[in-house]
Design a protein around this motif. Structure first.
Motif, short mmCIF file in Angstrom:
data_model
loop_
_atom_site.label_atom_id
_atom_site.label_comp_id
_atom_site.label_asym_id
_atom_site.label_seq_id
_atom_site.Cartn_x
_atom_site.Cartn_y
_atom_site.Cartn_z
N UNK A 44 -7.94 2.75 -5.23
CA UNK A 44 -7.94 1.81 -4.45
C UNK A 44 -6.71 1.27 -3.58
N UNK A 45 -5.57 2.12 -3.87
CA UNK A 45 -4.68 1.64 -3.04
C UNK A 45 -3.72 0.45 -3.62
N UNK A 46 -4.03 0.08 -4.85
CA UNK A 46 -3.55 -1.05 -5.19
C UNK A 46 -2.03 -0.73 -5.95
N UNK A 47 -2.01 0.44 -6.49
CA UNK A 47 -0.77 0.84 -7.16
C UNK A 47 -0.51 2.35 -6.69
N UNK A 48 0.72 2.69 -6.67
CA UNK A 48 1.36 3.97 -6.29
C UNK A 48 1.01 5.07 -6.89
N UNK A 49 1.10 5.07 -8.26
CA UNK A 49 0.72 6.04 -9.12
C UNK A 49 0.20 5.30 -10.60
N UNK A 50 -0.11 6.26 -11.45
CA UNK A 50 -0.99 6.01 -12.76
C UNK A 50 0.26 6.24 -13.74
N UNK A 51 0.87 5.11 -14.35
CA UNK A 51 2.11 5.18 -15.14
C UNK A 51 1.66 5.57 -16.56
N UNK B 180 -6.02 4.22 -13.02
CA UNK B 180 -6.50 5.38 -12.08
C UNK B 180 -7.31 4.81 -10.97
N UNK B 181 -8.28 3.91 -11.27
CA UNK B 181 -9.14 2.98 -10.18
C UNK B 181 -8.10 2.25 -9.39
N UNK C 143 -2.65 -8.04 -4.98
CA UNK C 143 -1.88 -9.15 -5.45
C UNK C 143 -0.73 -8.80 -6.10
N UNK C 144 0.42 -8.70 -5.61
CA UNK C 144 1.71 -8.20 -6.42
C UNK C 144 1.87 -9.10 -7.78
N UNK C 145 1.02 -10.39 -7.94
CA UNK C 145 1.58 -11.10 -8.94
C UNK C 145 0.47 -10.89 -10.07
N UNK C 146 -0.61 -10.02 -9.95
CA UNK C 146 -1.60 -9.83 -10.80
C UNK C 146 -0.88 -9.42 -12.07
N UNK D 200 0.86 -1.11 -0.03
CA UNK D 200 -0.13 -0.12 0.04
C UNK D 200 0.86 1.09 0.24
N UNK D 201 0.23 2.33 -0.20
CA UNK D 201 1.03 3.71 -0.60
C UNK D 201 0.59 4.53 0.08
N UNK D 202 1.32 5.76 0.44
CA UNK D 202 0.71 6.96 1.07
C UNK D 202 1.76 8.08 0.99
N UNK D 203 1.14 9.45 1.21
CA UNK D 203 2.06 10.30 1.07
C UNK D 203 3.04 10.55 2.39
N UNK D 204 2.61 10.10 3.49
CA UNK D 204 3.46 10.00 4.74
C UNK D 204 3.74 8.49 5.17
N UNK D 205 4.70 8.44 6.08
CA UNK D 205 4.84 7.01 6.62
C UNK D 205 3.89 6.69 7.50
#
Length: 432
Positions: free
Chosen positions: A188-195, A183-184, A66-69, A38-43
């Motif tokens: 939902x906090x499954x990715x840190x950014x939209x590449x 973006x979705x 799931x990191x293997x998706x 999961x990702x966030x702007x702060x620790x």
């Protein structure tokens, strides 16, 4: 010394892009434990999100992350659970086609968590430069033993590559689909950014369209006069209707006494191939516009002919109240109209253009006649005025020349035409 975390609490660290990433093991849908991120702007934000997922996991609730998706797996699930509920059926069918033909074959096997802007850029470059006839096997699908007159392999399958490339708009559409899905995942906090958003496509300008000239438009109207196709063409040319809007037009939408019509629906093929009525493209597309006197005359004559045709069918004819139908009273098919329109262009002795170019011709001729952009925007049903301005930017140089000449006439006029109130005696400021 920092307090050591207990086993199962996970780990948290700062990424190179400045965001914080927390990782830990959670229960997934198949009953096994896998590492999730999961990702966030702060620790604290990242750690709080991980703690929430671990707490849900400890309660026996499987976590979707799931990191293997793979990209293919994620996009398939996104289409079924998200896109299916917010897209129109025709748009959903287009998304499905592009996923199957371009996105999944290109990057579907990559892990979505490891997807980078470089991966997206290289994939789009390959799509841009590849011959789609070769890639999709269009020519190879033709039957080499087909009888004369039927489609046989004629280019890529026999060594004569036709170099069929995708249009610039298709590249933008492909990136847009991928960006919407990613973006979705970010929300939902499954990715840190939209590449996909950071990828630049370079020059994606479409080929400039060439609307009909006034002379060509008049010849086209004369060639179709007295026919249903001629009435349809005249309506699209004089009012800028889209093809689907014209084909979905009902007699109840017309007020010939008040010289107006309301655009309330469009006619299109559904994903199953059946005719279906949909709401107009945007909220602004639902509009009421004035009818030119020429269209009222031709529509009245067309109504008389149509009633005579339908009367001959008896009570078995479909009662759809459509303005434009085939001889059996059924809706008209868009591709059939396009083919008939090309034949009409040939009959009129003008170059072939798309039926949609009648809409462009309408706007272009109105601009050249000095009609303002706001009025044209409302007539065409554009949601924003910048869309009208951008699409018809090719007309502006001619309008600028007219404006400069008008300014010259104003500044070079003689004093005999000056107003008597004395305002024209004021000095003209120097032009810097």
């Amino acid at each position: 010394m920092a307090k050591q975390r207990s086993n199962g609490e996970g780990t948290v660290y700062q990424r190179k892009d400045g965001r914080w990433e927390a990782a830990g093991y959670v229960l997934v849908a198949d009953g096994t434990s896998r590492r999730t991120r999961v990702y966030g702007a702060t620790r604290k934000e990242a750690m709080d999100k991980l703690i929430e997922k671990i707490a849900d996991s400890n309660k026996g609730m499987p976590v979707a992350a799931d990191a293997t998706t793979t990209v293919a797996d994620y996009l398939t699930g996104w289409m079924e659970t998200v896109a299916a509920h917010k897209l129109r059926p025709t748009t959903y069918a287009t998304y499905s086609h592009y996923l199957k033909s371009f996105i999944i074959p290109g990057i579907g096997g990559k892990r979505i968590a490891a997807l980078t802007p470089k991966d997206v850029r290289i994939w789009l470059h390959r799509v841009r430069t590849a011959c789609q006839c070769c890639t999709q096997g269009w020519d190879a699908a033709r039957d080499p033993n087909a009888p004369r007159g039927r489609a046989r392999p004629r280019c890529c399958a026999i060594g004569h590559c036709c170099e069929k490339r995708v249009a610039p708009a298709t590249l933008q559409y492909l990136r847009g689909i991928l960006s919407s899905a990613l973006a979705h995942a970010v929300r939902e906090d499954e990715l840190p950014r939209n590449v996909a958003t950071s990828v630049r496509l370079g020059d994606t300008r479409s080929k400039p369209f060439e609307p009909l000239t006034g002379s060509e438009a008049r010849r086209l109207l004369n060639a179709g006069r007295g026919t249903q196709l001629g009435v349809l063409v005249e309506l699209a040319l004089r009012t800028g209707l889209r093809k689907g809007e014209a084909l979905g037009l009902r007699w109840s939408d017309l007020d010939l006494e008040q010289r107006a019509m309301s655009i309330r629906q469009t006619l299109q093929r559904s994903p199953t191939g059946e005719f279906a009525f949909y709401l107009p493209k945007t909220e602004s597309s639902k509009r009421r516009i004035a009818l030119p006197g020429e269209c009222i005359t031709s529509l009245r004559a067309h109504h008389v002919r149509q009633q005579a045709e339908h009367a001959a069918l008896g009570d078995e004819r479909p009662r759809l109240d459509l303005v434009f139908t085939n001889t059996c009273g059924n809706p008209l098919d868009g591709p059939s109209i396009s083919r008939a329109f090309h034949r009409l262009c040939d009959q009129a002795g003008i170059r072939r253009v798309r039926f949609h170019d009648l809409r462009h011709t309408c706007a272009t001729l109105l601009l050249e006649q000095g009609v303002d952009l706001v009025t044209i925007k409302d007539l065409l049903g554009h949601s924003q005025i910048h869309i009208t301005a951008d699409v018809y930017a090719h007309v502006r140089p001619r309008l600028q020349r007219d404006a400069i000449e008008a300014m010259g006439n104003a500044l070079n006029g003689n004093d005999e035409n000056d107003d008597e109130d004395g305002d024209d005696d004021l000095p003209i400021p120097a032009l810097v």
